[in-house]
Design an enzyme around this catalytic site. Structure first.
Site, mmCIF file in Angstrom:
data_model
loop_
_atom_site.group_PDB
_atom_site.id
_atom_site.type_symbol
_atom_site.label_atom_id
_atom_site.label_comp_id
_atom_site.label_asym_id
_atom_site.label_seq_id
_atom_site.Cartn_x
_atom_site.Cartn_y
_atom_site.Cartn_z
ATOM 1 N N CYS A 68 0.887 -1.236 0.137
ATOM 2 C CA CYS A 68 0.041 -0.067 -0.042
ATOM 3 C C CYS A 68 0.818 1.268 0.000
ATOM 4 O O CYS A 68 1.535 1.834 -1.051
ATOM 5 C CB CYS A 68 -0.869 -0.099 1.037
ATOM 6 S SG CYS A 68 -2.563 1.052 0.806
ATOM 7 N N HIS A 108 -3.791 -5.306 0.573
ATOM 8 C CA HIS A 108 -3.200 -5.603 1.701
ATOM 9 C C HIS A 108 -3.264 -7.065 2.297
ATOM 10 O O HIS A 108 -4.322 -7.773 2.691
ATOM 11 C CB HIS A 108 -4.148 -5.075 2.969
ATOM 12 C CG HIS A 108 -3.649 -3.458 3.070
ATOM 13 N ND1 HIS A 108 -2.679 -3.093 3.933
ATOM 14 C CD2 HIS A 108 -4.303 -2.448 2.374
ATOM 15 C CE1 HIS A 108 -2.700 -1.667 3.859
ATOM 16 N NE2 HIS A 108 -3.544 -1.567 3.002
ATOM 17 N N GLU A 153 -2.297 -8.940 4.325
ATOM 18 C CA GLU A 153 -2.355 -9.425 5.682
ATOM 19 C C GLU A 153 -3.713 -9.370 6.296
ATOM 20 O O GLU A 153 -4.034 -9.840 7.307
ATOM 21 C CB GLU A 153 -1.336 -8.508 6.637
ATOM 22 C CG GLU A 153 -1.782 -7.215 6.677
ATOM 23 C CD GLU A 153 -1.441 -5.966 5.612
ATOM 24 O OE1 GLU A 153 -1.022 -6.585 4.705
ATOM 25 O OE2 GLU A 153 -1.823 -4.882 5.703
#
Ligand SMILES: *[C@@H]1O[C@H](CO)[C@@H](O)[C@H](O)[C@H]1NC(C)=O
Ligand SMILES: *[C@@H]1O[C@H](CO)[C@@H](O)[C@H](O)[C@H]1NC(C)=O
Length: 314
Positions: A122, A238, A240
């Site tokens: 990001c 993202h 994660e």
């Protein structure tokens, strides 16, 4: 002649096949503008993504001295620029110049044959574009309406031959996981347009585009890149989030395809980090820097991230 050849054999074995099986990844912390009482912070899900793939993590405090950054760089096996809201241009705090210093060390090391990988997510993706463009300001970025939305990736031509995905041909499910479902979580108001690559030859020579998406207005942005020359990788979304973030109102997928597909990025990058032999000379020094020395706060109701590390001011 024979003597030279014999000397060469162990050297080649050392260079080509030795693996770093205790990789340590340094993740850059960021200033928290809204909480000046804290020195810096790091969202724990970035740590978890790489821990779950077999690495340990040390936080790199964004306001460290150059000597400290150099020492850490020489002791870790890979570097991560995570997402966040920090300023990514000059004239603010030390986050941008110190990130650039570490990036410069990375390029220097790789140019000398020291395989040192970097990952950007990001904001990290956007910052790596600023470095690679060699313009050092935000002109390579565009505005996007892609806050809190999940997408299936749209693959770019040649993605299967990339460093990032060529190892996956045995596990074909991951391609489907990432491109048949809304698996990739986007949380960005800026991004990089494929159009920008057409006018910026530096970027075009530097990065290969592996996947794209379009925002709510239908405006296309780049989702994954890898450097053509360096082990430098970046994603706008993202990875994660589907695995480690649980904020109820977020448009994030937790189904098994999203979890399996996104875990690829952690595993891929940790394997890249196995390819150099940087290490801490002093085990005590290593131990005192590891993330295990810090306690993550449960922050889902305040920041939207499940856990956050706050580091005290120095
Ligand atoms: C990084 O390298 C660039 C290009 O060589 C240079 O302009 C810049 O000053 C360097 N920055 C730091 C912080 O080392
Ligand atoms: C992804 O989500 C959008 C709504 O946000 C939906 O219209 C679309 O069908 C979904 N795509 C897939 C492949 O599930």
């Amino acid at each position: 002649m024979l003597q030279n050849a014999l000397l060469l054999v162990p050297l080649l074995v050392l260079v080509c096949c030795s693996q770093q099986n205790r990789p340590i990844i340094g993740i850059m912390t960021q200033p928290r503008e809204d909480h000046p009482e804290y020195g810096s912070y790091l969202v724990a899900s970035y740590v978890k993504l790489f821990e779950s793939a077999g690495a340990r993590v040390i936080p790199i405090h964004f306001d460290s001295t150059k000597e400290e950054l150099l020492h850490i760089f020489n002791s870790i096996n890979g570097l991560v620029f995570p997402g966040g809201g920090s300023f990514i241009d000059y004239g603010h705090d030390l986050f941008f110049p110190n990130s650039m210093y570490l990036y410069n060390l990375t390029i220097e090391a790789n140019d000398k044959g020291d395989y040192f990988p970097v990952w950007g997510t990001c904001l990290g993706f956007e910052m790596l574009h600023i470095f690679a463009s060699e313009i050092f300001d935000r002109t390579v970025l565009s505005s996007y309406d892609a806050w809190d939305i999940s997408y299936p990736l749209v693959w770019s031509q040649g993605h299967k031959e990339s460093k990032m995905f060529s190892g996956l041909l045995q596990d074909h499910r991951v391609f489907d996981d990432l491109s048949k479902y809304n698996s990739t979580m986007n949380y960005h108001k800026f991004g990089v347009s494929p159009e920008t690559y057409k006018t910026n030859t530096k970027l075009n020579e530097y990065f290969k585009i592996l996947a794209t998406n379009s925002d709510r207005q239908g405006k296309e942005f780049i989702s994954i890149v890898e450097s053509k020359k360096y082990p430098i990788y970046a994603v706008q979304f993202h990875p994660e989030w589907p695995i480690f973030e649980w904020e109820e109102s977020a448009n994030v997928a937790h189904f098994q395809e999203a979890v399996r597909g996104n875990s690829h990025f952690g595993r891929f990058f940790v394997n890249e980090c196995r390819k150099n032999n940087h290490q801490f000379a002093d085990k005590h020094d290593e131990r005192r820097r590891l993330i295990y020395n810090y306690k993550a706060d449960f922050t889902v109701t305040t920041t939207g991230d499940v856990q956050t590390y706050y580091f005290p001011k120095k």
